[in-house]
Motif scaffolding. Structure first.
Motif, short mmCIF file in Angstrom:
data_model
loop_
_atom_site.label_atom_id
_atom_site.label_comp_id
_atom_site.label_asym_id
_atom_site.label_seq_id
_atom_site.Cartn_x
_atom_site.Cartn_y
_atom_site.Cartn_z
N VAL A 1 4.13 4.57 8.56
CA VAL A 1 5.25 4.55 9.51
C VAL A 1 6.57 4.41 8.76
N ALA A 2 6.60 3.50 7.79
CA ALA A 2 7.83 3.28 7.02
C ALA A 2 8.26 4.58 6.33
N LEU A 3 7.31 5.26 5.71
CA LEU A 3 7.62 6.51 5.02
C LEU A 3 8.16 7.56 6.00
N ARG A 4 7.52 7.66 7.15
CA ARG A 4 7.93 8.67 8.14
C ARG A 4 9.27 8.34 8.76
N LEU A 5 9.52 7.05 9.04
CA LEU A 5 10.82 6.67 9.61
C LEU A 5 11.96 6.96 8.64
N LYS A 6 11.66 6.84 7.35
CA LYS A 6 12.69 7.11 6.33
C LYS A 6 12.72 8.58 5.93
N GLY A 7 11.85 9.39 6.55
CA GLY A 7 11.84 10.82 6.28
C GLY A 7 11.35 11.17 4.89
N VAL A 8 10.41 10.38 4.36
CA VAL A 8 9.89 10.62 3.01
C VAL A 8 8.57 11.39 3.09
N PRO A 9 8.55 12.63 2.61
CA PRO A 9 7.28 13.37 2.61
C PRO A 9 6.32 12.74 1.61
N TYR A 10 5.04 12.71 1.95
CA TYR A 10 4.08 12.08 1.05
C TYR A 10 2.73 12.74 1.19
N GLU A 11 1.93 12.53 0.18
CA GLU A 11 0.55 13.02 0.19
C GLU A 11 -0.35 11.85 0.55
N PHE A 12 -1.19 12.04 1.55
CA PHE A 12 -2.11 10.97 1.94
C PHE A 12 -3.43 11.16 1.22
N ILE A 13 -3.83 10.15 0.50
CA ILE A 13 -5.10 10.22 -0.21
C ILE A 13 -6.09 9.31 0.51
N ARG A 14 -7.06 9.95 1.14
CA ARG A 14 -8.01 9.19 1.96
C ARG A 14 -9.05 8.48 1.10
N GLU A 15 -9.13 7.18 1.27
CA GLU A 15 -10.01 6.36 0.47
C GLU A 15 -11.26 6.01 1.26
N ASP A 16 -12.41 6.10 0.63
CA ASP A 16 -13.65 5.64 1.26
C ASP A 16 -13.84 4.19 0.85
N MET A 17 -13.57 3.26 1.77
CA MET A 17 -13.56 1.84 1.42
C MET A 17 -14.95 1.30 1.08
N SER A 18 -15.99 2.06 1.43
CA SER A 18 -17.33 1.59 1.07
C SER A 18 -17.70 2.04 -0.33
N ASN A 19 -16.82 2.84 -0.94
CA ASN A 19 -17.10 3.37 -2.28
C ASN A 19 -15.76 3.62 -2.97
N LYS A 20 -15.15 2.53 -3.43
CA LYS A 20 -13.76 2.60 -3.88
C LYS A 20 -13.56 3.47 -5.11
N SER A 21 -12.49 4.27 -5.06
CA SER A 21 -12.24 5.24 -6.13
C SER A 21 -11.62 4.57 -7.35
N GLU A 22 -11.74 5.28 -8.47
CA GLU A 22 -11.11 4.84 -9.72
C GLU A 22 -9.61 4.72 -9.54
N LEU A 23 -9.05 5.66 -8.78
CA LEU A 23 -7.61 5.69 -8.54
C LEU A 23 -7.15 4.39 -7.87
N LEU A 24 -7.88 3.95 -6.86
CA LEU A 24 -7.52 2.72 -6.15
C LEU A 24 -7.65 1.51 -7.07
N LEU A 25 -8.79 1.44 -7.76
CA LEU A 25 -9.05 0.27 -8.60
C LEU A 25 -8.06 0.20 -9.76
N LYS A 26 -7.61 1.37 -10.21
CA LYS A 26 -6.63 1.40 -11.30
C LYS A 26 -5.29 0.85 -10.82
N HIS A 27 -4.90 1.25 -9.61
CA HIS A 27 -3.56 0.92 -9.14
C HIS A 27 -3.48 -0.37 -8.32
N ASN A 28 -4.59 -0.89 -7.88
CA ASN A 28 -4.59 -2.21 -7.24
C ASN A 28 -5.74 -3.06 -7.77
N PRO A 29 -5.70 -3.37 -9.06
CA PRO A 29 -6.81 -4.13 -9.65
C PRO A 29 -6.89 -5.56 -9.11
#
Lengths: 251, 223
Positions: A43-71
């Motif tokens: 919502v914050a991104l959209r209210l500020k008009g910031v285009p973004y790419e949504f990367i869908r995470e499978d929370m039952s099988n966390k990706s390397e990308l997620l674990l790298k950026h939120n260790p």
């Protein structure tokens, strides 16, 4: 571990210009589509008009990308701006407000009003949500006590909203983003799955009105998950909700 | 109707690390304020009126208007007094986001885990000990090689965490571990911060904190 799947979520009907495409590459939001916390960031991104790419995470099988950026917390949402990661939904909202010029400010200009906005955002996050969860998912005496506390907290929010359109004044702000999606959209689903009522038109007319106005906003609508999808998701994880509620009780 | 009291007042409780954040911040900023010690067993009209939602300290009163929640108070002080040294790095949204993240981490983790360490026994206490060591190591990781969490300058996260250094001794005694051993850089940071006047003047000696916990334990019937 599997790579997170990416899908482009921008203004739906417009095709991207070259600049927008560049910006869209730069800002990414890692999240699951069922999370009210991810919704805040979106919502914050959209209210500020910031285009973004949504990367869908499978929370039952966390990706390397997620674990790298939120260790530290290993949770969503995570905002990636270039290669810099911002974690914790309310921290993300303040970051988006400060880092991007477009759209209305998500916090007022006056220092005292800003403190008030942060206070209610924090209250909705800490007290409201934390009391709602046990009120929904526990039983018997424990539930009665949790329900009492949840109602007291909701009454405080109700009182605030009698005086204002949004916590942010005329436009949606930090505190609204913290609570309106949760109380206006998610709680209805959770009440249905749990078989428990916490909110009512009779006791919470201002809260209902506030939530309805929030949900009518175009930017909000664009990133609100479908109710049936949420219903099916939370029905499937009902047991997990119950065990999380138990773990939240004072030891 | 009486005029609102001008200037800054702080409703606080002597040993509260959350209150100490505010004291240290105002000292760093050179802001004068009136300190009002509160009796938490018999809360004053002023406290209840100023923080009706949580009924907790600290509460900052600025010209009579209350600001509640210690981290919100810190940000308010930055924004209401922009000519004073900033706690959050000005003009750098990413650095500010990092600072907010780590202050939030301190809030979520340290006090709760610390309380479990001195309240509980047996297996739950052992778990709390393990968790506390993890928390301290994580914070040490965030500090890295920098003199302060804020980099070269004492900043938001430093102010948020430094009051807990007065509780290290208690954590060590109840948890039977040494901060200097499990997180040497953090121990060095604590010492460095302790040399700042704002910190030295506003923290109580660790033995006093330990004594206070002893009193709390008796009160809760935990021996």
């Amino acid at each position: 571990m599997v790579p997170a799947s990416a899908s482009l979520h921008c203004h739906d009907t417009r095709s991207l210009t070259g600049t927008e495409a560049k910006m869209a590459e730069q800002v990414k939001l890692i999240g699951s589509s069922n999370s009210p916390f991810v919704h805040r960031a979106a919502v914050a991104l959209r209210l500020k008009g910031v285009p973004y790419e949504f990367i869908r995470e499978d929370m039952s099988n966390k990706s390397e990308l997620l674990l790298k950026h939120n260790p530290v917390h290993k949770k969503v949402p995570v905002l990636l701006h270039g290669d810099r990661a911002v974690c914790e939904s309310l921290v993300i909202v303040e970051y988006v407000d400060e880092a991007f010029d477009g759209g209305p400010p998500l916090l007022p200009a006056d220092p005292y009003d800003r403190a008030t906005a942060r206070f209610w955002a924090h209250f909705l996050e800490e007290k409201c949500l934390k009391s709602l969860w046990p009120a929904l998912w526990t039983e018997g005496e424990v539930q009665e006590a949790a329900m009492k506390e949840a109602r007291e907290n909701l009454a405080l929010v109700e009182e605030q909203l009698r005086e204002k359109r949004f916590f942010g004044g005329d436009s949606i702000g930090l505190a609204d983003i913290a609570g309106a999606g949760l109380l206006g959209h998610w709680v209805g689903v959770l009440e249905e799955v749990a078989g428990v009522r916490v909110l009512s038109d009779k006791e919470h007319p201002a809260l209902r009105r506030w939530a309805a106005e929030y949900l009518a906003n175009e930017a909000v609508k664009e990133c609100l998950p479908d109710r049936d999808q949420l219903l099916s998701h939370f029905s499937a994880i009902r047991d997990k909700c119950v065990s999380v509620a138990k773990s939240m009780l004072p030891k | 109707m009486a005029a609102e009291k001008k200037g800054l007042q702080l409703l606080d409780f002597w040993v509260s690390p959350f209150g100490q954040r505010c004291r240290i911040a105002m000292a760093e900023k050179g802001l004068a304020y009136e300190y009002l010690e509160q009796d938490l067993g018999n809360k004053s009209e002023l406290l209840l009126r100023s923080n009706p939602v949580h009924k907790k300290i600290p509460v900052l009163l600025h010209d009579g208007r209350p600001v509640c929640e210690s981290l919100i108070i810190l940000q308010y002080l930055d924004e209401a007094f922009p000519s004073t040294p900033a706690l959050l790095p000005a003009g750098d949204p990413y650095a500010r986001a990092q600072a907010r993240f780590w202050a939030d981490y301190v809030d979520k983790k340290v006090y709760d885990c610390g309380s479990r360490l001195w309240k509980l026994k047996g297996e739950p206490q052992a778990e709390a000990r393990k968790e506390m060591v993890e928390i301290l190591k994580t914070l040490e990781g965030a500090l890295g090689e920098k003199p302060y969490f804020g980099g070269d300058t004492f900043g938001f996260v430093d102010v948020a965490f430094v009051p807990f250094t007065a509780w290290f001794l208690s954590y060590e005694r109840y948890g039977e571990f040494s901060v200097a051993e499990v997180a040497p850089k953090l121990a060095a940071w604590a010492k460095r911060c302790g040399e700042r006047e704002s910190v030295a003047k506003n923290l109580h000696p660790p033995e006093k904190v330990y004594e206070f916990i002893g009193v709390l334990k008796k009160k809760y019937g935990v021996e």
